[in-house]
Design a protein around this motif. Structure first.
Motif, PDB file in Angstrom:
ATOM      1  N   LYS A   1      11.734  27.503   2.586  1.00 30.61           N
ATOM      2  CA  LYS A   1      12.572  26.396   2.144  1.00 30.61           C
ATOM      3  C   LYS A   1      12.517  25.252   3.151  1.00 30.61           C
ATOM      4  N   TYR A   2      12.614  24.035   2.612  1.00 31.73           N
ATOM      5  CA  TYR A   2      12.661  22.833   3.436  1.00 31.73           C
ATOM      6  C   TYR A   2      13.928  22.053   3.088  1.00 31.73           C
ATOM      7  N   ASN A   3      14.697  21.746   4.106  1.00 34.08           N
ATOM      8  CA  ASN A   3      15.949  21.013   3.923  1.00 34.08           C
ATOM      9  C   ASN A   3      15.640  19.525   3.802  1.00 34.08           C
ATOM     10  N   ALA A   4      15.396  19.070   2.571  1.00 31.53           N
ATOM     11  CA  ALA A   4      14.985  17.686   2.348  1.00 31.53           C
ATOM     12  C   ALA A   4      16.128  16.709   2.566  1.00 31.53           C
ATOM     13  N   SER A   5      17.333  17.088   2.172  1.00 34.38           N
ATOM     14  CA  SER A   5      18.498  16.224   2.335  1.00 34.38           C
ATOM     15  C   SER A   5      19.742  17.085   2.213  1.00 34.38           C
ATOM     16  N   LYS A   6      20.911  16.456   2.343  1.00 33.62           N
ATOM     17  CA  LYS A   6      22.138  17.229   2.209  1.00 33.62           C
ATOM     18  C   LYS A   6      22.380  17.660   0.764  1.00 33.62           C
ATOM     19  N   LEU A   7      21.595  17.134  -0.168  1.00 35.06           N
ATOM     20  CA  LEU A   7      21.743  17.484  -1.574  1.00 35.06           C
ATOM     21  C   LEU A   7      20.631  18.401  -2.078  1.00 35.06           C
ATOM     22  N   ILE A   8      19.407  18.271  -1.542  1.00 37.85           N
ATOM     23  CA  ILE A   8      18.231  18.926  -2.117  1.00 37.85           C
ATOM     24  C   ILE A   8      17.517  19.796  -1.078  1.00 37.85           C
TER      25      ILE A   8
ATOM     26  N   LEU B   1      25.790  26.331   3.872  1.00 37.95           N
ATOM     27  CA  LEU B   1      25.943  27.494   4.734  1.00 37.95           C
ATOM     28  C   LEU B   1      24.607  28.136   5.104  1.00 37.95           C
ATOM     29  N   SER B   2      23.608  28.023   4.247  1.00 37.55           N
ATOM     30  CA  SER B   2      22.300  28.617   4.545  1.00 37.55           C
ATOM     31  C   SER B   2      21.581  27.900   5.689  1.00 37.55           C
ATOM     32  N   TRP B   3      22.027  26.684   6.028  1.00 36.12           N
ATOM     33  CA  TRP B   3      21.419  25.935   7.130  1.00 36.12           C
ATOM     34  C   TRP B   3      22.307  25.909   8.360  1.00 36.12           C
ATOM     35  N   TYR B   4      23.322  26.744   8.372  1.00 36.58           N
ATOM     36  CA  TYR B   4      24.256  26.784   9.507  1.00 36.58           C
ATOM     37  C   TYR B   4      23.980  28.029  10.337  1.00 36.58           C
ATOM     38  N   ASP B   5      23.769  27.858  11.637  1.00 35.19           N
ATOM     39  CA  ASP B   5      23.524  28.961  12.554  1.00 35.19           C
ATOM     40  C   ASP B   5      24.675  29.035  13.552  1.00 35.19           C
ATOM     41  N   PRO B   6      25.562  30.026  13.455  1.00 36.41           N
ATOM     42  CA  PRO B   6      26.715  30.098  14.368  1.00 36.41           C
ATOM     43  C   PRO B   6      26.308  30.193  15.834  1.00 36.41           C
ATOM     44  N   LEU B   7      25.257  30.959  16.149  1.00 40.19           N
ATOM     45  CA  LEU B   7      24.839  31.084  17.541  1.00 40.19           C
ATOM     46  C   LEU B   7      24.359  29.748  18.092  1.00 40.19           C
ATOM     47  N   GLN B   8      23.628  29.011  17.281  1.00 39.45           N
ATOM     48  CA  GLN B   8      23.162  27.704  17.721  1.00 39.45           C
ATOM     49  C   GLN B   8      24.343  26.754  17.927  1.00 39.45           C
TER      50      GLN B   8
ATOM     51  N   HIS C   1      15.908  24.563  20.348  1.00 40.01           N
ATOM     52  CA  HIS C   1      16.592  23.286  20.096  1.00 40.01           C
ATOM     53  C   HIS C   1      15.862  22.421  19.073  1.00 40.01           C
ATOM     54  N   SER C   2      14.836  22.966  18.430  1.00 37.41           N
ATOM     55  CA  SER C   2      14.085  22.180  17.450  1.00 37.41           C
ATOM     56  C   SER C   2      14.932  21.901  16.223  1.00 37.41           C
ATOM     57  N   PRO C   3      14.676  20.802  15.512  1.00 36.96           N
ATOM     58  CA  PRO C   3      15.428  20.502  14.285  1.00 36.96           C
ATOM     59  C   PRO C   3      15.277  21.636  13.277  1.00 36.96           C
ATOM     60  N   TYR C   4      16.382  22.058  12.704  1.00 36.74           N
ATOM     61  CA  TYR C   4      16.389  23.204  11.792  1.00 36.74           C
ATOM     62  C   TYR C   4      16.231  22.703  10.358  1.00 36.74           C
ATOM     63  N   ARG C   5      14.970  22.553   9.904  1.00 39.98           N
ATOM     64  CA  ARG C   5      14.716  22.046   8.561  1.00 39.98           C
ATOM     65  C   ARG C   5      13.852  22.995   7.733  1.00 39.98           C
ATOM     66  N   TRP C   6      13.210  23.989   8.386  1.00 38.45           N
ATOM     67  CA  TRP C   6      12.404  24.973   7.681  1.00 38.45           C
ATOM     68  C   TRP C   6      13.025  26.337   7.836  1.00 38.45           C
ATOM     69  N   ALA C   7      12.965  27.153   6.782  1.00 34.94           N
ATOM     70  CA  ALA C   7      13.540  28.496   6.846  1.00 34.94           C
ATOM     71  C   ALA C   7      12.698  29.460   6.014  1.00 34.94           C
TER      72      ALA C   7
END
Length: 367
Positions: free
Chosen positions: A209-216, A274-281, A150-156
């Motif tokens: 990768k780090y999800n800095a924002s919805k744009l970057i 889409l790269s930050w979307y996890d269907p199972l989660q 359940h951790s925030p998904y910001r690193w991949a």
């Protein structure tokens, strides 16, 4: 006659064997991949739920890892540089593909063995290159992510692999091949390899990768590039070139490493890529919401103790005899209203006293 009879039987079967529930073409719905009641529609740009295009740029250091002339010499590192730009398409939440252009410059040194090295001294060389490639991208974090995380998904964590074409220009200088002031004058070793279909190279790598924002997105990436070319480091054309710089090591491919920091600009109107979307989660979250949502309306909370099909919450007769038909309030039916329920009434449609099992006295129930 027999042929006509055969056609008369088989043609209707052939025409009506397929269920044509409103399907004229493969693009219409419902079709073979959906049932007639499914609410489905074709996948178009307007029906997308996520961003799936991006543009990436980045740059960093480049060093020879395996070559005759090396970026690591005499305890020092001769750093080069590289930069890249790519157009990225995310195919699914675990896989994407990119068209990548990269360029850079490598700096390297080498020493010929024996007398040749004494005469030439330490050679210095550089390689300027350009590469165009197709790069596959596997999102390991989405591929291996646990549904109970359940951790925030910001690193991949990402893995890369691809193939492409390259062109390069090299120049090597030493004390023997660069004697402009002596006789006879000698020409430095230089190679100008044009980009073409005979200059394939391969690359693999890893990135975070780090999800800095919805744009970057911010990314750190390390790539190992296999050139498949023994002249890429500036040592000359082939193993038999004079002087024999390409014979310093036994390998036939000059390979190098790039370490980059870059940005990905996510294109599109949606908030999520889409790269930050996890269907199972997402499924897990939906189930969790349903499990923890308050009960707005509970049917048959108290059960149905007399098993008459009417919940005790609104059953007006909680001890209905087994087998008796009941009305909507759970009361046993008495069609002739004689006080004997139909289950025990021997004359259901005619009123009679209880003593005579619900039949008139003139019509004894035992007759």
């Amino acid at each position: 006659m027999k042929l006509g009879l055969f056609l008369a039987i088989t043609l209707p079967i052939a025409f009506y064997a397929q269920d044509r529930s409103g399907v004229a073409t493969k693009n219409e719905y419902p079709n073979a991949y959906s049932n007639g009641s499914a609410k489905v529609s074709s996948f178009t740009n307007s029906s997308r739920l996520f961003k799936d295009w991006s543009i990436s740029v980045g740059g960093g250091a480049a060093v020879f890892q395996n070559a005759d002339l090396s970026s690591f010499y005499d305890g020092k590192v001769n750093l080069g540089w590289n930069g890249y730009v790519s157009i990225d398409k995310q195919i699914s939440h675990t896989f994407g593909i990119s068209v990548l252009y990269q360029m850079g410059m490598l700096n390297q040194k080498g020493l010929l063995p024996g007398a040749g090295g004494v005469a030439a001294g330490v050679a210095t060389a550089w390689t300027k290159y350009q590469q165009v490639s197709i790069l596959g991208d596997i999102n390991f974090s989405n591929l291996l992510r646990r549904v109970d995380n359940h951790s925030p998904y910001r690193w991949a964590l990402h893995g890369y692999g691809g193939v492409g074409l390259q062109g390069y220009n090299t120049l090597l200088l030493d004390n023997d091949m660069s004697r402009y002031s002596t006789v006879p004058k000698r020409i430095p070793i230089e190679i100008d390899q044009k980009l073409g279909f005979d200059t394939f190279f391969y690359q693999i790598g890893m990135g975070v990768k780090y999800n800095a924002s919805k744009l970057i997105d911010i990314e750190a990436r390390a790539m190992y590039i296999i050139t498949g070319d023994d002249s890429f480091d500036g040592g000359g054309n082939g193993k038999n070139a004079i002087p024999r710089y390409n014979a310093i090591t036994t390998g036939n491919s000059d390979n190098f490493v790039t370490v980059n920091l870059g940005l990905s600009i996510k294109l599109g109107k949606h908030d999520t890529h889409l790269s930050w979307y996890d269907p199972l989660q997402d499924i897990h979250n939906r189930i969790n919401v349903l499990q923890n949502s308050p009960d707005e309306f509970i049917v048959c909370e108290k059960g149905d103790k007399d098993n008459d099909g009417v919940c005790d919450d609104w059953d007006r007769q909680l001890d209905t005899p087994a087998g008796a038909r009941v009305d909507g309030a759970g009361v046993a039916l008495d069609m002739d209203l004689d006080g004997v329920i139909d289950l025990y009434d021997k004359c259901v449609t005619v009123a009679g006293p209880v003593e005579n099992n619900g039949c008139p006295m003139s019509s004894p129930s035992n007759k």
